[in-house]
Design a protein around this motif. Structure first.
Motif, PDB file in Angstrom:
ATOM      1  N   PHE A 130      -2.663   8.970  -6.361  1.00  0.00           N
ATOM      2  CA  PHE A 130      -3.168   7.740  -5.751  1.00  0.00           C
ATOM      3  C   PHE A 130      -4.530   7.348  -6.325  1.00  0.00           C
ATOM      4  CE2 PHE A 130      -5.527   5.216  -2.733  1.00  0.00           C
ATOM      5  CZ  PHE A 130      -4.688   4.119  -2.660  1.00  0.00           C
ATOM      6  N   GLN A 190      -9.840  -5.528   6.615  1.00  0.00           N
ATOM      7  CA  GLN A 190     -10.186  -4.125   6.894  1.00  0.00           C
ATOM      8  C   GLN A 190     -11.682  -3.948   7.148  1.00  0.00           C
ATOM      9  OE1 GLN A 190      -9.747  -5.463   4.006  1.00  0.00           O
ATOM     10  NE2 GLN A 190     -10.470  -4.268   2.264  1.00  0.00           N
ATOM     11  N   SER A 225       0.826  -1.216   0.000  1.00  0.00           N
ATOM     12  CA  SER A 225       0.000   0.000   0.000  1.00  0.00           C
ATOM     13  C   SER A 225       0.862   1.270   0.000  1.00  0.00           C
ATOM     14  CB  SER A 225      -0.903  -0.003   1.241  1.00  0.00           C
ATOM     15  OG  SER A 225      -1.389   1.300   1.483  1.00  0.00           O
ATOM     16  N   TYR A 276     -10.086  -6.167  -7.121  1.00  0.00           N
ATOM     17  CA  TYR A 276     -11.398  -6.380  -6.493  1.00  0.00           C
ATOM     18  C   TYR A 276     -12.454  -6.833  -7.504  1.00  0.00           C
ATOM     19  CZ  TYR A 276      -9.385  -4.128  -2.382  1.00  0.00           C
ATOM     20  OH  TYR A 276      -8.583  -3.825  -1.300  1.00  0.00           O
ATOM     21  N   ARG A 292      -5.278   3.788  -7.716  1.00  0.00           N
ATOM     22  CA  ARG A 292      -6.501   3.088  -7.310  1.00  0.00           C
ATOM     23  C   ARG A 292      -7.410   2.793  -8.513  1.00  0.00           C
ATOM     24  NH1 ARG A 292      -9.399   2.518  -1.519  1.00  0.00           N
ATOM     25  NH2 ARG A 292     -11.121   1.400  -2.420  1.00  0.00           N
ATOM     26  N   ASP A 323      -6.211   8.177   6.673  1.00  0.00           N
ATOM     27  CA  ASP A 323      -5.752   8.930   5.518  1.00  0.00           C
ATOM     28  C   ASP A 323      -4.301   9.335   5.801  1.00  0.00           C
ATOM     29  OD1 ASP A 323      -6.960  10.354   2.811  1.00  0.00           O
ATOM     30  OD2 ASP A 323      -5.095  11.149   3.606  1.00  0.00           O
ATOM     31  N   SER A 324      -3.433   8.826   4.924  1.00  0.00           N
ATOM     32  CA  SER A 324      -1.997   9.030   5.123  1.00  0.00           C
ATOM     33  C   SER A 324      -1.640  10.507   5.244  1.00  0.00           C
ATOM     34  CB  SER A 324      -1.219   8.405   3.965  1.00  0.00           C
ATOM     35  OG  SER A 324      -1.587   8.998   2.740  1.00  0.00           O
ATOM     36  N   HIS A 325      -2.359  11.359   4.489  1.00  0.00           N
ATOM     37  CA  HIS A 325      -1.985  12.781   4.486  1.00  0.00           C
ATOM     38  C   HIS A 325      -2.267  13.414   5.842  1.00  0.00           C
ATOM     39  CE1 HIS A 325      -3.017  11.197   0.534  1.00  0.00           C
ATOM     40  NE2 HIS A 325      -1.922  11.828   0.168  1.00  0.00           N
ATOM     41  N   LEU A 385      -5.643  -6.898   3.166  1.00  0.00           N
ATOM     42  CA  LEU A 385      -6.798  -6.343   2.440  1.00  0.00           C
ATOM     43  C   LEU A 385      -7.457  -7.386   1.544  1.00  0.00           C
ATOM     44  CD1 LEU A 385      -5.489  -2.826   1.306  1.00  0.00           C
ATOM     45  CD2 LEU A 385      -6.781  -3.412   3.363  1.00  0.00           C
ATOM     46  N   PRO A 405       0.079   4.552   0.495  1.00  0.00           N
ATOM     47  CA  PRO A 405      -0.068   5.496   1.617  1.00  0.00           C
ATOM     48  C   PRO A 405       0.464   4.945   2.942  1.00  0.00           C
ATOM     49  CG  PRO A 405      -2.230   4.697   0.865  1.00  0.00           C
ATOM     50  CD  PRO A 405      -1.233   4.241  -0.136  1.00  0.00           C
ATOM     51  N   HIS A 463     -12.770   1.877   6.363  1.00  0.00           N
ATOM     52  CA  HIS A 463     -12.042   0.615   6.123  1.00  0.00           C
ATOM     53  C   HIS A 463     -10.827   0.743   5.191  1.00  0.00           C
ATOM     54  CE1 HIS A 463     -14.420   0.112   2.369  1.00  0.00           C
ATOM     55  NE2 HIS A 463     -15.500   0.335   3.107  1.00  0.00           N
ATOM     56  N   THR A 464     -10.028   1.787   5.439  1.00  0.00           N
ATOM     57  CA  THR A 464      -8.807   1.936   4.645  1.00  0.00           C
ATOM     58  C   THR A 464      -7.581   1.745   5.533  1.00  0.00           C
ATOM     59  OG1 THR A 464      -8.942   4.305   5.056  1.00  0.00           O
ATOM     60  CG2 THR A 464      -9.730   3.528   2.914  1.00  0.00           C
ATOM     61  N   VAL A 465      -6.484   1.384   4.869  1.00  0.00           N
ATOM     62  CA  VAL A 465      -5.165   1.514   5.486  1.00  0.00           C
ATOM     63  C   VAL A 465      -4.450   2.609   4.701  1.00  0.00           C
ATOM     64  CG1 VAL A 465      -5.011  -0.867   6.302  1.00  0.00           C
ATOM     65  CG2 VAL A 465      -4.124  -0.310   4.030  1.00  0.00           C
ATOM     66  N   PRO A 466      -3.542   3.315   5.309  1.00  0.00           N
ATOM     67  CA  PRO A 466      -3.083   3.205   6.691  1.00  0.00           C
ATOM     68  C   PRO A 466      -4.072   3.789   7.694  1.00  0.00           C
ATOM     69  CG  PRO A 466      -2.118   5.127   5.660  1.00  0.00           C
ATOM     70  CD  PRO A 466      -2.900   4.431   4.588  1.00  0.00           C
TER      71      PRO A 466
HETATM   72  N1  LIG Z   1      -6.331   8.604   0.566  1.00  0.00           N
HETATM   73  C1  LIG Z   1      -6.134   7.453   1.401  1.00  0.00           C
HETATM   74  C2  LIG Z   1      -6.182   6.177   0.557  1.00  0.00           C
HETATM   75  C3  LIG Z   1      -6.315   4.949   1.414  1.00  0.00           C
HETATM   76  C4  LIG Z   1      -6.652   3.715   0.578  1.00  0.00           C
HETATM   77  O1  LIG Z   1      -7.477   3.774  -0.346  1.00  0.00           O
HETATM   78  N2  LIG Z   1      -6.000   2.595   0.934  1.00  0.00           N
HETATM   79  C5  LIG Z   1      -6.268   1.352   0.253  1.00  0.00           C
HETATM   80  C6  LIG Z   1      -5.003   0.501   0.196  1.00  0.00           C
HETATM   81  S1  LIG Z   1      -3.709   1.265  -0.701  1.00  0.00           S
HETATM   82  C7  LIG Z   1      -7.304   0.569   1.071  1.00  0.00           C
HETATM   83  O2  LIG Z   1      -7.315   0.666   2.269  1.00  0.00           O
HETATM   84  N3  LIG Z   1      -8.140  -0.229   0.401  1.00  0.00           N
HETATM   85  C8  LIG Z   1      -9.076  -1.079   1.068  1.00  0.00           C
HETATM   86  C9  LIG Z   1     -10.475  -0.542   1.111  1.00  0.00           C
HETATM   87  O3  LIG Z   1     -10.719   0.590   0.666  1.00  0.00           O
HETATM   88  O4  LIG Z   1     -11.346  -1.286   1.576  1.00  0.00           O
HETATM   89  C10 LIG Z   1      -4.798   7.582   2.148  1.00  0.00           C
HETATM   90  O5  LIG Z   1      -3.929   8.330   1.679  1.00  0.00           O
HETATM   91  O6  LIG Z   1      -4.653   6.975   3.210  1.00  0.00           O
END
Ligand SMILES: N[C@@H](CCC(=O)N[C@@H](CS)C(=O)NCC(=O)O)C(=O)O
Length: 221
Positions: free
Chosen positions: A108, A41, A12, A121, A113, A67-69, A36, A14, A53-56
């Motif tokens: 991203f 998640q 990933s 997916y 994505r 959100d990484s930012h 994932l 971010p 439900h995102t990482v990080p």
């Molecule tokens: N803008 C978000 C993007 C986070 C994102 O979309 N992460 C992806 C992995 S790279 C994720 O968690 N996907 C799983 C999901 O959305 O269920 C960030 O910078 O953290």
């Protein structure tokens, strides 16, 4: 200082932006792997902490930030003694913020994505050529942002460089940088690769994502 926990997985981008920042700040943290592809998640426990439900995701003494930012800006504000990585001066910070938003929306979401989601997916295997063209168009902007400077926001490294390198390094299998078209960006990527522990914090994970893309893609159409 509270206990820091980073939730994520290596491919990933971010997550790797956060790892680069944590490393630059010399912060100790626990790393919790979230698989994932196995849908971890979306577990009840994870959704209770991060409904998106995102990482990080960063947990700092029980407070959850995703959100990484948002995470990398928070880490510098809270834990960095100097402000070079995320300057306090209004205009300098605005420039860093612009690059962070560019990474979030254009690199991203718009490049990675948009390609990854159908492959991983929805089990698609072909990538429209227009999505590769979009990557090169994003590189054109980065080339302009850099101008003749060493880093994306000027002569000094900032969190914007960590964020953007996490994407640009991951795109090198799909859209390798061409020295002639993007000389500044190529030199910048090489400069970033010289950072201490770059491989552990970004390079190895970027290669994992590159390998995942090439294992899945049968054709650019
Ligand atoms: N803008 C978000 C993007 C986070 C994102 O979309 N992460 C992806 C992995 S790279 C994720 O968690 N996907 C799983 C999901 O959305 O269920 C960030 O910078 O953290």
């Amino acid at each position: 200082m509270g206990k820091l926990v980073l939730y994520g997985l290596e491919p990933s981008p971010p997550v790797r932006a956060c790892k680069l920042t944590l490393h630059a700040l010399g912060l100790q943290y626990e790393y919790k792997l979230i698989n994932l592809l196995a849908g971890e998640q979306r577990s009840k426990e994870y959704l209770a902490k991060n409904p998106q439900h995102t990482v990080p995701m960063l947990e700092d003494d029980g407070n959850c930030i995703w959100d990484s930012h948002a995470i990398i800006a928070y880490l510098v504000r809270k834990y960095c003694k100097h402000d070079e990585l995320y300057p306090r001066e209004y205009y300098k910070r605005a420039v860093v913020d612009q690059r962070l938003h560019f990474e979030s929306g254009v690199l991203f979401q718009g490049c990675i994505r948009n390609i990854a989601e159908p492959l991983f997916y929805r089990n698609e295997t072909e990538v429209p050529r227009s999505r590769i063209d979009a990557i090169y168009a994003a590189y054109d902007f980065l080339e302009a942002f850099l101008g003749t400077q060493n880093y994306l926001c000027g002569p000094k490294l900032t969190v914007a460089d960590f964020s953007v390198v996490s994407s640009v390094s991951s795109l090198q299998g799909l859209a390798p940088l061409e020295q002639a078209r993007h000389p500044q960006l190529s030199a910048w990527l090489e400069r970033m690769e010289q950072l201490p522990d770059y491989a552990a914090n970004n390079g190895n994970g970027a290669q994992m994502l590159i390998d995942m893309f090439s294992a899945k893609i049968t054709k650019i159409v």
